[in-house]
Design an enzyme around this catalytic site. Structure first.
Site, PDB file in Angstrom:
ATOM      1  N   SER A  32       0.837  -1.184   0.000  1.00 29.21           N
ATOM      2  CA  SER A  32       0.000   0.000   0.000  1.00 29.21           C
ATOM      3  C   SER A  32       0.873   1.235   0.000  1.00 29.21           C
ATOM      4  CB  SER A  32      -0.884  -0.014   1.248  1.00 29.21           C
ATOM      5  OG  SER A  32      -1.326   1.286   1.543  1.00 29.21           O
ATOM      6  N   ARG A  39     -25.603  -8.666 -44.267  1.00 27.05           N
ATOM      7  CA  ARG A  39     -24.486  -8.095 -43.498  1.00 27.05           C
ATOM      8  C   ARG A  39     -25.056  -6.968 -42.647  1.00 27.05           C
ATOM      9  NH1 ARG A  39     -19.418  -6.247 -46.782  1.00 27.05           N
ATOM     10  NH2 ARG A  39     -19.913  -8.342 -47.561  1.00 27.05           N
TER      11      ARG A  39
END
Lengths: 448, 448, 448, 448
Positions: D271, D310
């Site tokens: 940390s 498509r």
């Protein structure tokens, strides 16, 4: 109870997962568990008989059970309590022996999903049959193929239906694969050790799986939900890919396209204010159902990383989401069946639409006819110039082509006409239709 | 109808969107429309009176209407037909005049959402009240703060509750903002022109909005669903952010943490096999409901790009998804209320947990005490060494700190103890609790 | 670095959230923090000066920082280490004083989002301007209105553009509201107490918020993510509702509809094989971007129920999802701008399409003309019969209407023609266009 | 290019789908296409040789190609143009012959996915190996089993690892099944008819599939995306179910539980302010990656109902979403491997935790010991009373049991102690571990 039907859920599928059906499947588990345990020698045979009889005769207040379940945390707790009270002295001490809430709820869900997969496969076969018939009937019905919603090159409606068929065939295979090997008994006791059964846990599990005709997993899977998620995802893909047919129908049914219409029926697709409307109601219903199905699928998938030996929240969300996945997926197939059964196919409009825009849809065909002589790049450039000129002068590509000396230098008038005939430019469409029809015939016989 | 309750939907919210309630709100629209049109002079006053009376007295077969709606495509069609038949000659020609199905369905949805927002705000106020009390009561109850589920530095339970309160306060403001300006009348006729009302469309719309007490939009919004999506997203955020409280409760209630427990109640959170269990049933229910809510929110959001003047599929999916968004969001708040009302807070376990792991939770505090003298980097290195040594020798950080000459060279024994006292290292916790309590008091008075 | 552009992300938005920009915003936080703490008296002024200078002059290896971040868990750890090394003795002990990783990362995100909201608002204003011009220009361009993709009643293209405008205006307001009050400083230290600042935490926070010009929240919000989720949802709604315009463009640009085309540009929307194609490339890109945006929004929303004082997973997922939400939402607006700027509007095709299908689109109009005499029900039945007859005999509704004695008994030939003239049946279209244009003018002046 | 690594994507997987890799796979398609067409006699052999050589030697400016692709609509158009220019006169007329953009893009995606599935399977095998070793090593390491995050009954850590193993084994099977039969060549020309190849389309397709070693589908599938969606869903389930392991690790690593810790590594999980922290960084990374993966899966699934031959938007969204699905799913497995490889397992804490809360975890065991004599219901009631009494008097269940005359009337002191010994109440845990280990050995040999 006369519950209003849901427009996007298939009613018969809803019933398979309804509160009362769920209780019945839970009782099926409890009865089978008692018999399996008696068979293995864990509980007395008379206890098993008493429990079995009680499960068969039980007529519990389903709404009350669900009410108690809210604070109890699971439906199993009030149900086991009610069943125990109902069984009588010979068996009451042995109800739910060795099992945990999640065992009975997960296994009941598996039994419901099994029935649901069967129903879904049945409907998909219907869809395959209708699609196959459309593919065969319209093998020579020429229409525009469209990419990005623009006319591109010609296809046949039979080919489009063959692609719908191929979707249905693949979904049948996917559903069947889950039916065959995606299900599993859940039986592990409180934390998946079957501790209260001592060393007879595996034996009971094996017999229980046989009684319920469910695959026996290597070990309990309370917190490992990939099986449930795979079934849910499979149904989401059924929903989404079958809804593609609905997309096609809504687009083909547009007023300006007019190539298909859903079969007319009294009261179907009319408008409150517009008397001429014939809305594609079933295709619309399928598209709505697909959206709803995929929302529920995402609930199941996102709940996968569950906690320890039983989850807090992720598992419970499945109780609502999984039945909805089935109801909506089934709703998609049902509505698409409604859309394509008796579909009106307007071959004349298809032919008309092919000529739209001066027949430029045949531009690729013309360029392919020119290419062997001019080279492909020059052919494309030449045809692009022709289509632009045709567009500017508001004439057809055919007129422009015949008028162009470069084209005439390469192709005879007959060759030009041939190159611009949609029916002559279909390539392997027929072969593909045959392949799709064959894939349907190649489906293995149903499991049922 | 004795429908089983849904464990994750708030029953009262379900009722606001139920099929019969939906029909009632649609009738409210039709009646108000007739009166507005009479007022503007579009239809005769006696027609409006007849329609209003019919709307008030109508007792339609709701299930039958929904059945007909499936093939009609919308519920408006059979409802308008039934209402027309019910109205009688004075008004039957003027029922639904100028309106389209989507007008009545969307506006009814808005009326239902208005009631739903009020109910949700009411429950959120309860949550704010309970959270505020916890924040005030536990202002000095020291406990471990945790990041990535690891103890980090101390906090107070009052601060945690103050953060819960801040969530509730912000959600109240968000819900209220939607209640105040997120709703809108829908009234556009078939394609949003109000064509059949000639030049009186805007006037009718204005009066209709007044009658229904709904904001009047600049123009109809059949295909522009950002309002509905914004309300749905707001509720999704209510659900998700309030479910954070449930996450906290399930984690704090873990056997090994034991800092809180949901209030005990008869039949609540027991196990079918494990008599010692006290499951966090409400927190679990909230987490399940949040997952379900967000699945439905995604349905609404993904349906936004709708077609033309009325969508095929995306709009219809809202009919199911929006009521679910409300029911599940409300379910989250309801279950979280159940989890935190009467919450057992075990200050002793909190204190005990602070000493766990040798009190290394106070490492930052110690390093901050050392830093002014040693520099921050050296302080961190020294404390890291101390925590490692304490860990290796299985001793507390306090013992290790007192034993270290470098520490003693900087800090007196009293200063060391002070630096390792969780209650001395709470910074602005109190100020933040005050700020959260003040934010609740600063809420504007309710709209109701 | 010459990174390939992403087809669906707006490049300028990508840059605002890019790794190097993120580092810069984190340094902006660290510098402002040092200055705020010096001002409040927490750290020496020379330390603040040294840190500020270092933040301004730092040219870190961004890729290396990100590499170290993978194992460190956050980018803040290697960045603070690098910055500390860079600062020199006067300030190195005071870098990142009192802050936690999440403080700097969340605040940097807020600064990036602020810039992102400004960019998005800028693009939305462009969209509003283009839409407003289309609405004004095409106020009288009559075209078919369509519901469920079927022609319904006439509208004008100006009205459609006015609805697009109304979407843009509402999204500007929504984006601006987030810009004004949705952002917040994050500053809480390890667990939200600002413990290491003793009783000066709130004071530092206040000054820091001023330095960064960010709203000061009542208290830190490490685990309460409703603010971030609200911004993400707002952008998702921008994406989805603006993509509605793209849906309209793709549908109107269909070969068979032909009412609009995206402006031609060299290399735009051609096909590799079909020389005649003019694909709606921008509208397609917008629709793809909207799908992608909403996927990322769902990540942010589903991560809301976070753990304790800092989440394990849910917070971290925001690091990827939030920048994507901005990039894709901005991509939607950008592509829609590309689609509608210079849009070719084919009024002739619109007029042509109105006559399609025998003009039955005017059926409602005819029935409204008949209704005052025949009653609405009879009018609808009569017109439905006429449209069916016209359909059967392949004649127009106009011919059928003039030929019907019942119609002629009610309406003069001129009245019939008037009732069948699309331009006469536009109701409040003009008024609605005016209202949309006025709503744009009523936007408050930009925040910038 | 030194791109910053992504914390949640697996770098090697990112490379398989990177812009340059995509171009390479597209060139692989174009080369194989030319050779297949020469073999079938569609184009001259020397053309095929020239194209093959050009594909092998091409070093295009990938960023420029992508730039041009934005306005062209697909990457295929600038790539084919560049390749054509590069080929030289012998072959330039035959580049991309008969193919459409989607053919080359979809097939390239299939080739990338094939490589991606192999990489994923490789990592999953690693995960299975590590899990198997944990299962075997900790076969007798007793620990609390937990449901709803509450201690329930004892398990072994070996059993937990065996369940992790079972997840890995099933995901290997699922990935392999997709590798074997989920892929497919895409080759259909503009609209799926292979029109420009006349009657030789199917023959070319067959040879092309052989060259690329991809399954030959019955027919092209431009708009039928169930294959892609199935692979995406499979990976989503891999991500979600493997992330369950990460959930377990974060929960077991909690300070108050302390039963496992990720292996320490320099710079890992520290940390910025808290020197004592050892964050579960890899588990956290896996949980973030899973959330991101499932967001991308939802994009692919929701895009299923595509338009015609498509799609406009749905297909294009796959270009971003599918690579992300692979990168994030692979990121989950990678991070979980990082979390469990070298996992510290603290058997002492597990034993300690079993005694927590007075050993009430053994309540079920005690009730099962009593039940044969007292009946199950009475046993549960008695044990519930004992646990309550133990709780009230702050004594252990063991003390309370020995003190209770009813218990002593049924069980000897030794039997009571045995019933309260966690190690004696593990049921089939061992058998289940064996079954999981066997399922790994039963995996069919790898496809590679």
């Amino acid at each position: 109870v006369d519950t209003p039907p849901s427009p996007f859920r298939r009613s018969e599928m809803v019933r398979l997962f309804a509160p009362d059906a769920h209780v019945q499947q839970m009782l099926a588990f409890e009865g089978a568990l008692a018999r399996a345990q008696a068979q293995v020698g864990v509980i007395p045979h008379e206890a098993a008989s008493a429990i079995t009889a009680a499960c068969a005769s039980a007529t519990f207040d389903v709404a009350a059970l669900h009410r108690d379940a809210v604070s109890a945390g699971t439906l199993a707790i009030p149900l086991v309590r009610a069943l125990t009270a109902h069984v009588g002295p010979a068996g009451s001490a042995y109800v739910h022996w060795g099992a945990t809430s999640q065992d009975v709820i997960d296994t009941a869900l598996m039994l419901e999903m099994r029935a649901g997969l069967d129903l879904l496969e049945h409907d998909l076969h219907q869809l395959a049959a209708v699609s196959a018939e459309l593919a065969a009937t319209h093998r020579h019905t020429v229409m525009p193929g469209r990419t990005l919603l623009q006319q591109a090159t010609p296809i046949t409606f039979g080919l489009k239906a063959a692609r719908w068929l191929s979707v249905a065939v693949r979904q049948i295979a996917a559903v069947r694969a889950q039916r065959a090997s995606g299900l599993a008994l859940q039986f592990g006791g409180a934390t998946g050790t079957l501790a209260s059964l001592g060393d007879r846990g595996s034996a009971v599990a094996r017999v229980l799986a046989e009684h319920l005709d469910l695959p026996l997993p290597a070990l309990p899977w309370h917190g490992e939900r990939d099986r449930v998620a795979t079934i849910a995802a499979t149904l989401g893909i059924v929903a989404g890919s079958v809804a593609k047919i609905a997309t096609d129908v809504t687009l083909l049914a547009q007023t300006e396209v007019g190539e298909v219409a859903e079969a007319a029926a009294p009261g179907k697709g009319t408008s409150s204010a517009m008397p001429h409307k014939r809305n594609p109601v079933d295709a619309t219903g399928a598209l709505a159902a697909a959206r709803l199905c995929l929302g529920s699928v995402s609930v199941v998938l996102s709940a996968l990383p569950q906690e320890h030996e039983r989850a807090a929240g992720g598992w419970q969300a499945e109780w609502v989401a999984v039945p909805d996945v089935f109801a909506f997926a089934s709703g998609v197939v049902w509505h698409v069946l409604g859309a394509v059964t008796g579909l009106e196919v307007h071959a004349d409009r298809m032919r008309h639409n092919l000529d739209m825009d001066g027949g430029v849809l045949m531009a690729e065909s013309l360029s392919m006819a020119l290419a062997p002589t001019t080279g492909r790049t020059d052919a494309l450039l030449l045809v692009r110039e022709l289509t632009a000129r045709a567009h500017t002068h508001n004439q057809s590509l055919r007129v422009a082509a015949h008028a162009d000396p470069r084209v005439r230098g390469v192709l005879s008038p007959e060759a030009i006409d041939h190159a611009l005939d949609p029916g002559s430019y279909l390539g392997s469409a027929d072969a593909f239709i045959d392949a799709a029809l064959a894939s349907r015939r190649a489906l293995p016989p149903s499991l049922e």
